[in-house]
Design a protein around this motif. Sequence first.
Motif, PDB file in Angstrom:
ATOM      1  N   TRP A   1     -75.626  15.582   9.083  1.00  0.00           N
ATOM      2  CA  TRP A   1     -74.860  14.366   9.392  1.00  0.00           C
ATOM      3  C   TRP A   1     -75.650  13.108   9.049  1.00  0.00           C
ATOM      4  O   TRP A   1     -75.128  12.172   8.440  1.00  0.00           O
TER       5      TRP A   1
ATOM      6  N   SER B   1     -66.856   5.085  10.083  1.00  0.00           N
ATOM      7  CA  SER B   1     -65.849   5.684  10.962  1.00  0.00           C
ATOM      8  C   SER B   1     -65.774   4.907  12.265  1.00  0.00           C
ATOM      9  O   SER B   1     -66.763   4.309  12.703  1.00  0.00           O
TER      10      SER B   1
ATOM     11  N   ASN C   1     -67.535  14.264  20.960  1.00  0.00           N
ATOM     12  CA  ASN C   1     -67.985  15.453  20.252  1.00  0.00           C
ATOM     13  C   ASN C   1     -68.606  15.154  18.890  1.00  0.00           C
ATOM     14  O   ASN C   1     -68.924  16.076  18.137  1.00  0.00           O
ATOM     15  N   LEU C   2     -68.767  13.878  18.590  1.00  0.00           N
ATOM     16  CA  LEU C   2     -69.306  13.479  17.285  1.00  0.00           C
ATOM     17  C   LEU C   2     -70.407  12.435  17.459  1.00  0.00           C
ATOM     18  O   LEU C   2     -70.478  11.454  16.712  1.00  0.00           O
TER      19      LEU C   2
ATOM     20  N   TRP D   1     -78.406  18.197  13.383  1.00  0.00           N
ATOM     21  CA  TRP D   1     -78.263  16.755  13.173  1.00  0.00           C
ATOM     22  C   TRP D   1     -78.485  16.355  11.723  1.00  0.00           C
ATOM     23  O   TRP D   1     -77.870  15.409  11.229  1.00  0.00           O
TER      24      TRP D   1
ATOM     25  N   ALA E   1     -65.815   6.288  14.884  1.00  0.00           N
ATOM     26  CA  ALA E   1     -66.793   6.971  15.740  1.00  0.00           C
ATOM     27  C   ALA E   1     -68.089   6.181  15.806  1.00  0.00           C
ATOM     28  O   ALA E   1     -68.830   6.261  16.789  1.00  0.00           O
TER      29      ALA E   1
ATOM     30  N   TYR F   1     -72.838  12.145  14.348  1.00  0.00           N
ATOM     31  CA  TYR F   1     -72.055  11.580  13.244  1.00  0.00           C
ATOM     32  C   TYR F   1     -71.801  10.096  13.491  1.00  0.00           C
ATOM     33  O   TYR F   1     -72.013   9.253  12.609  1.00  0.00           O
ATOM     34  N   GLY F   2     -71.351   9.756  14.711  1.00  0.00           N
ATOM     35  CA  GLY F   2     -71.090   8.365  15.045  1.00  0.00           C
ATOM     36  C   GLY F   2     -72.348   7.521  14.975  1.00  0.00           C
ATOM     37  O   GLY F   2     -72.332   6.376  14.516  1.00  0.00           O
TER      38      GLY F   2
ATOM     39  N   GLU G   1     -67.415   8.806  19.833  1.00  0.00           N
ATOM     40  CA  GLU G   1     -66.577   9.984  20.031  1.00  0.00           C
ATOM     41  C   GLU G   1     -67.430  11.045  20.711  1.00  0.00           C
ATOM     42  O   GLU G   1     -68.523  11.371  20.243  1.00  0.00           O
TER      43      GLU G   1
ATOM     44  N   LEU H   1     -65.818  19.961  11.092  1.00  0.00           N
ATOM     45  CA  LEU H   1     -65.304  19.652  12.428  1.00  0.00           C
ATOM     46  C   LEU H   1     -64.825  20.886  13.176  1.00  0.00           C
ATOM     47  O   LEU H   1     -64.345  20.789  14.297  1.00  0.00           O
TER      48      LEU H   1
ATOM     49  N   THR I   1     -67.887  21.897  17.057  1.00  0.00           N
ATOM     50  CA  THR I   1     -68.739  20.767  17.430  1.00  0.00           C
ATOM     51  C   THR I   1     -69.212  20.965  18.874  1.00  0.00           C
ATOM     52  O   THR I   1     -68.590  20.478  19.816  1.00  0.00           O
TER      53      THR I   1
ATOM     54  N   ASN J   1     -69.243  12.821   6.292  1.00  0.00           N
ATOM     55  CA  ASN J   1     -69.192  14.043   7.094  1.00  0.00           C
ATOM     56  C   ASN J   1     -70.537  14.757   7.041  1.00  0.00           C
ATOM     57  O   ASN J   1     -71.573  14.105   7.016  1.00  0.00           O
TER      58      ASN J   1
END
Length: 261
Positions: A120, A152, A161-162, A117, A154, A165-166, A159, A103, A106, A95
């Motif tokens: 993450w 993940s 909104n991520l 950024w 993601a 992160y993805g 994803e 979360l 976002t 995370n």
Amino acid sequence: MNVLDMTGRTVLVTGAGQGVGRQVALHCAAHGAAVAVNDFHADRAEAVAAELAEAGAKAVGLPGDVTDLDGVTAMVAEAGRALGPVDVLVNNAGNAGPAEDPLSHTPPFWETGPEDWQPWIATNFYGVLNASRAVLPGMVERGYGRIVTVISDAGRTGEANLAVYGGAKAGAAGFCRGLAKAVGRHGITVNCVALSTIETPTIAPAIADPEVAKKMLRGYVVRRFGQPSDAANAVLFLASDAASWVTGQTYPVNGGYAITP
């Protein structure tokens, strides 16, 4: 023969103060491993270590920030002094690092900047690099090791909104594939477990509303969210000698959320 037996192994689990990491620590300890419990929050690391010790396992709590290479290197050395050299690394910290509810807000990527950024990328990518760098010299010297990184879905399917992160999780998976090719000849395997929604304290606020949870579950073939034990089962397999001929792979544990090659 119990192919999941980890007696005599020392396991370091990052981000193990709660949720999936805690359950991985419990699983490994239940199969005979000594466990070094890392978490950014010292009280959480110590609490899980105490829980393991109460159950009869050898354990030590090791607070620390996985984004700090020097700190991680010192942590691995301390694990070695307390429990023996690290045989298994589980890169679970993720995370946005120690943020309690990353979360909750976002915004679209185009409304963010490097300061958004960095947490993450630092935790989910550099944290994996740092911990892997810290344990590998010893693993190479001894001719044995297991590295399992929790990513993940993601990072596999994306994803909206991520995105950052993805991207960081996808980067960690790509790193692990390359690392697997580099260290396989030294008796070291490197794999990933890709998770979708697991019921943990971090995700709890997002699924607290029954209507929101119901809507989310429509995307799952198995109509429930994952439990920490679902993730820990897969990590335990890859960390054990049962998976000694598995390397460079990403195992989805996602209730059918994404069914892709």
